[in-house]
Design an enzyme around this catalytic site. Structure first.
Site, PDB file in Angstrom:
ATOM      1  N   ARG A 158      30.933  19.774   2.376  1.00  0.00           N
ATOM      2  CA  ARG A 158      30.961  19.596   3.819  1.00  0.00           C
ATOM      3  C   ARG A 158      29.638  19.936   4.517  1.00  0.00           C
ATOM      4  O   ARG A 158      29.539  19.797   5.735  1.00  0.00           O
ATOM      5  CB  ARG A 158      32.083  20.459   4.407  1.00  0.00           C
ATOM      6  CG  ARG A 158      33.453  20.032   3.915  1.00  0.00           C
ATOM      7  CD  ARG A 158      34.556  20.988   4.344  1.00  0.00           C
ATOM      8  NE  ARG A 158      34.640  21.144   5.785  1.00  0.00           N
ATOM      9  CZ  ARG A 158      35.234  20.293   6.605  1.00  0.00           C
ATOM     10  NH1 ARG A 158      35.782  19.181   6.135  1.00  0.00           N
ATOM     11  NH2 ARG A 158      35.273  20.511   7.904  1.00  0.00           N
ATOM     12  N   GLU A 182      31.432  10.606   4.813  1.00  0.00           N
ATOM     13  CA  GLU A 182      31.949  10.430   6.172  1.00  0.00           C
ATOM     14  C   GLU A 182      30.784  10.689   7.134  1.00  0.00           C
ATOM     15  O   GLU A 182      30.413  11.833   7.362  1.00  0.00           O
ATOM     16  CB  GLU A 182      33.084  11.417   6.452  1.00  0.00           C
ATOM     17  CG  GLU A 182      34.261  11.304   5.495  1.00  0.00           C
ATOM     18  CD  GLU A 182      35.264  12.427   5.702  1.00  0.00           C
ATOM     19  OE1 GLU A 182      34.958  13.384   6.448  1.00  0.00           O
ATOM     20  OE2 GLU A 182      36.354  12.363   5.110  1.00  0.00           O
ATOM     21  N   ASP A 192       0.842  -1.197   0.000  1.00  0.00           N
ATOM     22  CA  ASP A 192       0.000   0.000   0.000  1.00  0.00           C
ATOM     23  C   ASP A 192       0.877   1.248   0.000  1.00  0.00           C
ATOM     24  O   ASP A 192       1.413   1.645   1.033  1.00  0.00           O
ATOM     25  CB  ASP A 192      -0.908  -0.015   1.230  1.00  0.00           C
ATOM     26  CG  ASP A 192      -1.788   1.228   1.324  1.00  0.00           C
ATOM     27  OD1 ASP A 192      -1.804   2.020   0.365  1.00  0.00           O
ATOM     28  OD2 ASP A 192      -2.453   1.396   2.359  1.00  0.00           O
TER      29      ASP A 192
END
Length: 447
Positions: free
Chosen positions: A338, A136, A58
């Site tokens: 970053r 990272e 669903d």
């Protein structure tokens, strides 16, 4: 029994592996538009039909998928993602596969984040590029999920006994490796009880699947140690938040398209235009890479989180950092965005980054000069002089930037774009009208 790592190519390979290792259940994984993992379990007897016909569910119950009158969706397992779950016992083990979500007629569902990323990587492939990413992901380990109580007072690169999460990280890494996910290194991060485990770079789709697996493994291994792992961007006031710095590069014919030996920074023209594309469109995609109210508690100056639209080589206050080139390491030339945080949807995050970079290449965007000075120490006059803008300061501002972006609407598709903007504006309104403890403590006694 040794823990196997599979390299299945098709459904037949999966069915053989399930029989050989006596797998009890196979979890079918996919994500909603916010990157929340969804899962249902299939018994081995259903696998053959699942590969041929998919498994219906669903879609109206999944955030951002479809309306109730168009609710039928079908999940088709991707055989190449089959692995046994490393956090479960090897006796009658449980496995998982990621799924592609399709409409009942078999066509790809436009709101499936995997499909959105696949469209972008295919577009890059048509231009001869393979898109690699290496995120990272930082996270915190707390005593429980009820309050952000650190389990140690360690700092950056601290070792035991200051680092009390060393054993947790060790078990996380072993579990990831058992699932065929290579890890480069791990360490204690800057804030108390904050940690980072870095993954070996890979193609974007494979890495998005890895990121989702990584999050599950981190939480499960933490739970086995009696602690709680969170990817919340900014759980502790006054401390660094958790980021997901994303290293990325484009390869063509097995060679790094970002490398140019004759450039002072060893960056090709394509790489320069790619960086320029990220800088130009960063405000527009920020709502995807930083999608929560709490994300903007991290994106403030002074806590190592980049908020200024600039690039540099050594300067970590810039939005984009280019790691220094090492002779003989041409393949390692890359750029590092970053700003993203680990609470994003990795499929959509990688999609919008790639789209912005390709737009820069296609339109030949000019890259401004690198800014090596500490931008956090610049005043408004210096920022203006250098032409340095900033990321949105709130989720509302980011949602409005996303709403007005023609490029992001093209990348995400009209359906996902509208649903994501709508969801974020609802979240902002709930936050805007909430009376916080801060307000009660600050105003109630004096007003």
């Amino acid at each position: 029994m040794d823990f196997p790592v599979f390299n299945c190519k098709n459904g037949d390979d999966v069915i053989r592996a399930v029989k050989e290792y006596n797998v009890s259940f196979i979890q079918f994984w996919f994500v909603d538009i916010l990157g929340n993992l969804k899962s249902f379990q299939v018994t081995p007897s259903e696998l053959e039909s699942a590969f041929e016909e998919g498994m219906g569910f669903d879609g109206s119950s999944i955030l951002g998928f479809t309306r109730i009158e168009e609710s039928d969706m079908v999940a088709f397992p991707d055989a190449t993602t089959f692995q046994i779950c490393a956090w479960r016992p090897m006796e009658r083990p449980v496995a998982r596969m990621f799924c592609d979500v399709r409409n009942p007629d078999g066509t790809p569902y436009e709101g499936d984040p995997r499909y959105i990323l696949r469209k972008l990587t295919e577009k890059a492939a048509q231009k001869g590029y393979t898109y690699y990413v290496g995120p990272e992901l930082e996270f915190f380990l707390f005593a429980s999920s009820q309050c952000p109580q650190p389990i140690d007072a360690g700092g950056y690169f601290d070792a035991p006994p200051l680092d009390l999460g060393n054993d947790v990280r060790r078990d996380i890494i072993f579990a990831l490796q058992r699932m065929g996910i290579p890890v480069e290194y791990s360490h204690h991060e800057v804030a108390p009880s904050q940690h980072e485990i870095d993954l070996r770079y890979n193609e974007a789709m494979k890495m998005a699947d890895v990121v989702m697996t990584y999050k599950v493994v981190v939480k499960e291994m933490a739970r086995k140690h009696g602690v709680y792992a969170t990817f919340m961007p900014k759980p502790i006031f006054g401390q660094n938040g958790s980021g997901m710095h994303v290293h990325q590069s484009l390869f063509r014919n097995g060679r790094n398209a970002f490398f140019d030996p004759n450039d002072p920074h060893h960056l090709s023209g394509e790489c320069r235009s790619y960086i320029a594309g990220l800088l130009k469109h960063a405000r527009e995609f920020c709502c995807v890479t930083n999608q929560w109210i709490n994300s903007y508690k991290r994106l403030v100056p002074g806590y190592e989180a980049p908020v200024y639209l600039a690039w540099a080589q050594r300067n970590r206050s810039a939005l984009i950092r280019v790691p220094m080139y090492k002779p003989g390491k041409e393949a390692a030339t890359r750029i590092e965005l970053r700003s993203p945080d680990p609470a994003c949807n990795p499929y959509l995050a990688f999609s919008v980054m790639l789209a912005a970079g390709l737009e820069g290449i296609e339109k030949g965007y000019e890259l401004p000069k690198a800014v090596e000075a500490n931008i956090f120490h610049m005043g408004e006059e210096d920022l203006t002089k250098h032409g340095i803008g900033s990321l949105p300061g709130s989720l509302y501002e980011a949602a409005m930037e996303l709403k007005g972006s023609a490029l992001m609407q093209e990348v995400l598709g009209e359906h996902t774009h509208a649903n994501l903007v709508g969801n974020k504006l609802i979240e902002w309104d709930a936050y805007r009208t909430h009376v916080s403890e801060f307000e009660l403590q600050r105003y109630l006694p004096v007003l």
